[in-house]
Design a protein around this motif. Structure first.
Motif, PDB file in Angstrom:
ATOM      1  N   PRO A   1       0.714  -1.307  -0.182  1.00 46.61           N
ATOM      2  CA  PRO A   1       0.040   0.074   0.020  1.00 46.61           C
ATOM      3  C   PRO A   1       0.750   1.238  -0.054  1.00 46.61           C
ATOM      4  O   PRO A   1       2.128   1.088   0.469  1.00 46.61           O
ATOM      5  CB  PRO A   1      -0.874   0.013   1.256  1.00 46.61           C
ATOM      6  CG  PRO A   1      -0.072  -1.122   1.967  1.00 46.61           C
ATOM      7  CD  PRO A   1       0.727  -1.982   1.114  1.00 46.61           C
TER       8      PRO A   1
ATOM      9  N   GLN B   1      -6.760  -0.507   7.114  1.00 44.49           N
ATOM     10  CA  GLN B   1      -7.799   0.156   6.219  1.00 44.49           C
ATOM     11  C   GLN B   1      -7.803   1.889   6.256  1.00 44.49           C
ATOM     12  O   GLN B   1      -7.296   2.168   7.270  1.00 44.49           O
ATOM     13  CB  GLN B   1      -9.111  -0.312   6.743  1.00 44.49           C
ATOM     14  CG  GLN B   1     -10.322   0.148   6.022  1.00 44.49           C
ATOM     15  CD  GLN B   1     -10.814   1.556   6.299  1.00 44.49           C
ATOM     16  OE1 GLN B   1     -10.749   2.260   7.021  1.00 44.49           O
ATOM     17  NE2 GLN B   1     -11.141   2.134   4.905  1.00 44.49           N
TER      18      GLN B   1
ATOM     19  N   LEU C   1      -2.791   4.095  -6.613  1.00 38.35           N
ATOM     20  CA  LEU C   1      -4.119   3.522  -5.973  1.00 38.35           C
ATOM     21  C   LEU C   1      -4.542   2.642  -7.090  1.00 38.35           C
ATOM     22  O   LEU C   1      -4.638   2.821  -8.227  1.00 38.35           O
ATOM     23  CB  LEU C   1      -5.200   4.630  -5.686  1.00 38.35           C
ATOM     24  CG  LEU C   1      -4.634   5.507  -4.444  1.00 38.35           C
ATOM     25  CD1 LEU C   1      -5.677   6.719  -4.335  1.00 38.35           C
ATOM     26  CD2 LEU C   1      -4.525   4.872  -3.273  1.00 38.35           C
ATOM     27  N   SER C   2      -5.217   1.711  -6.531  1.00 34.98           N
ATOM     28  CA  SER C   2      -5.946   0.497  -7.412  1.00 34.98           C
ATOM     29  C   SER C   2      -7.223   1.152  -7.739  1.00 34.98           C
ATOM     30  O   SER C   2      -7.626   2.177  -7.175  1.00 34.98           O
ATOM     31  CB  SER C   2      -6.304  -0.700  -6.618  1.00 34.98           C
ATOM     32  OG  SER C   2      -5.138  -1.230  -5.850  1.00 34.98           O
TER      33      SER C   2
ATOM     34  N   VAL D   1     -10.593   2.962  -5.902  1.00 31.61           N
ATOM     35  CA  VAL D   1     -10.152   3.231  -4.642  1.00 31.61           C
ATOM     36  C   VAL D   1     -10.560   5.032  -4.773  1.00 31.61           C
ATOM     37  O   VAL D   1     -10.047   5.594  -5.459  1.00 31.61           O
ATOM     38  CB  VAL D   1      -8.710   3.215  -4.234  1.00 31.61           C
ATOM     39  CG1 VAL D   1      -8.397   3.964  -2.989  1.00 31.61           C
ATOM     40  CG2 VAL D   1      -8.235   1.732  -4.085  1.00 31.61           C
TER      41      VAL D   1
ATOM     42  N   ASP E   1      -9.300   2.159   0.956  1.00 29.86           N
ATOM     43  CA  ASP E   1      -8.960   0.896   0.524  1.00 29.86           C
ATOM     44  C   ASP E   1      -8.553  -0.077   1.909  1.00 29.86           C
ATOM     45  O   ASP E   1      -8.596   0.369   3.082  1.00 29.86           O
ATOM     46  CB  ASP E   1      -7.600   1.015  -0.246  1.00 29.86           C
ATOM     47  CG  ASP E   1      -6.203   1.534   0.207  1.00 29.86           C
ATOM     48  OD1 ASP E   1      -6.684   2.277   1.264  1.00 29.86           O
ATOM     49  OD2 ASP E   1      -5.456   1.640  -0.121  1.00 29.86           O
TER      50      ASP E   1
ATOM     51  N   TRP F   1      -6.367  -3.796   2.969  1.00 23.41           N
ATOM     52  CA  TRP F   1      -5.161  -4.390   2.698  1.00 23.41           C
ATOM     53  C   TRP F   1      -4.807  -5.353   4.000  1.00 23.41           C
ATOM     54  O   TRP F   1      -5.167  -5.194   5.038  1.00 23.41           O
ATOM     55  CB  TRP F   1      -3.804  -3.674   2.697  1.00 23.41           C
ATOM     56  CG  TRP F   1      -3.815  -2.536   1.695  1.00 23.41           C
ATOM     57  CD1 TRP F   1      -4.202  -1.493   1.729  1.00 23.41           C
ATOM     58  CD2 TRP F   1      -3.104  -2.669   0.382  1.00 23.41           C
ATOM     59  NE1 TRP F   1      -3.995  -0.749   0.540  1.00 23.41           N
ATOM     60  CE2 TRP F   1      -3.336  -1.428  -0.372  1.00 23.41           C
ATOM     61  CE3 TRP F   1      -2.262  -3.565  -0.325  1.00 23.41           C
ATOM     62  CZ2 TRP F   1      -2.876  -1.329  -1.740  1.00 23.41           C
ATOM     63  CZ3 TRP F   1      -1.862  -3.331  -1.318  1.00 23.41           C
ATOM     64  CH2 TRP F   1      -2.207  -2.448  -2.189  1.00 23.41           C
TER      65      TRP F   1
ATOM     66  N   CYS G   1      -4.235  -6.185  -1.712  1.00 23.21           N
ATOM     67  CA  CYS G   1      -5.346  -5.178  -1.670  1.00 23.21           C
ATOM     68  C   CYS G   1      -6.503  -6.093  -1.532  1.00 23.21           C
ATOM     69  O   CYS G   1      -6.862  -6.791  -2.519  1.00 23.21           O
ATOM     70  CB  CYS G   1      -5.347  -4.397  -2.891  1.00 23.21           C
ATOM     71  SG  CYS G   1      -6.513  -3.093  -2.431  1.00 23.21           S
TER      72      CYS G   1
ATOM     73  N   VAL H   1     -12.260  -2.564  -1.598  1.00 26.35           N
ATOM     74  CA  VAL H   1     -12.283  -1.058  -1.393  1.00 26.35           C
ATOM     75  C   VAL H   1     -13.800  -0.795  -0.575  1.00 26.35           C
ATOM     76  O   VAL H   1     -14.672  -1.554  -0.889  1.00 26.35           O
ATOM     77  CB  VAL H   1     -12.549  -0.245  -2.632  1.00 26.35           C
ATOM     78  CG1 VAL H   1     -12.853   1.074  -2.704  1.00 26.35           C
ATOM     79  CG2 VAL H   1     -11.143  -0.677  -3.527  1.00 26.35           C
TER      80      VAL H   1
END
Length: 183
Positions: free
Chosen positions: A113, A131, A143-144, A147, A161, A163, A177, A180
């Motif tokens: 992260p 979190q 960021l994924s 998110v 997000d 993890w 991850c 979300v």
């Protein structure tokens, strides 16, 4: 002292880190300096933790989070200001062995992260879950998909997000991850 970490292990409340005013100046406190309160007698004591492996001492910071699995305390994230006023947010995972008071930086495998402070950290069985929190605006590109980033000020924002870290799975901690959160 504020922005410190604290956790209950057996009948002891442990506290370390954070920031406070010393001789009129703000100072980050070392994570090696661990204060311990017996919850029955409400008496405080002071111990110095050691560093388990060669390398750097855990970074003094504020707003890191911690939790405990068995007798191992895990600490994640946090932040500090550099001498030129820039804010640095950490994504290092550390462990503190309660029995021998030894800090260790843990190797994280997989996706990591972005560095963050003021996040949540909890143990779910043998896994750790991080979190949310505050990340630097420059980390936003990492960021994924999905998110959310909510601007706090010009330098940082909140994320939603989540993890998962698996600290007991062989060499290094596996990190993924997992979801979300919809906030």
């Amino acid at each position: 002292r504020c922005g410190h970490e604290s956790v209950l292990v057996r009948d002891r409340l442990l506290m370390w880190g954070g920031v406070g005013r010393v001789s009129g100046r703000w100072q980050y406190f070392s994570r090696r300096e661990v204060f311990s309160m017996d919850v029955h007698s409400q008496q405080w004591s002071h111990r110095m933790a050691t560093i388990a492996t060669e390398g750097d001492e855990p970074t003094p910071c504020v707003d890191a989070q911690c939790c405990v699995i068995d007798n191992i305390i895990y600490s994640f994230g946090g932040g500090y200001n550099t001498d030129d006023g820039r804010r640095v947010r950490l994504n290092e995972m550390l462990s503190l062995d309660y029995e021998n008071m030894t800090w260790k930086k843990l190797e994280v495998r997989g996706n990591k992260p972005p560095g963050r402070s003021a996040c949540g950290l909890c143990a779910v069985g043998e896994k750790l879950v991080v979190q949310g929190g505050l990340i630097s605006a420059t980390e936003r590109k990492k960021l994924s998909a999905g998110v959310q980033y909510k601007k706090f000020n010009s330098t940082c924002g909140y994320v939603n997000d989540c993890w998962q870290f698996c600290p007991r799975e062989g060499s290094g901690i596996l990190c993924v991850c997992v979801c979300v959160c919809v906030c």
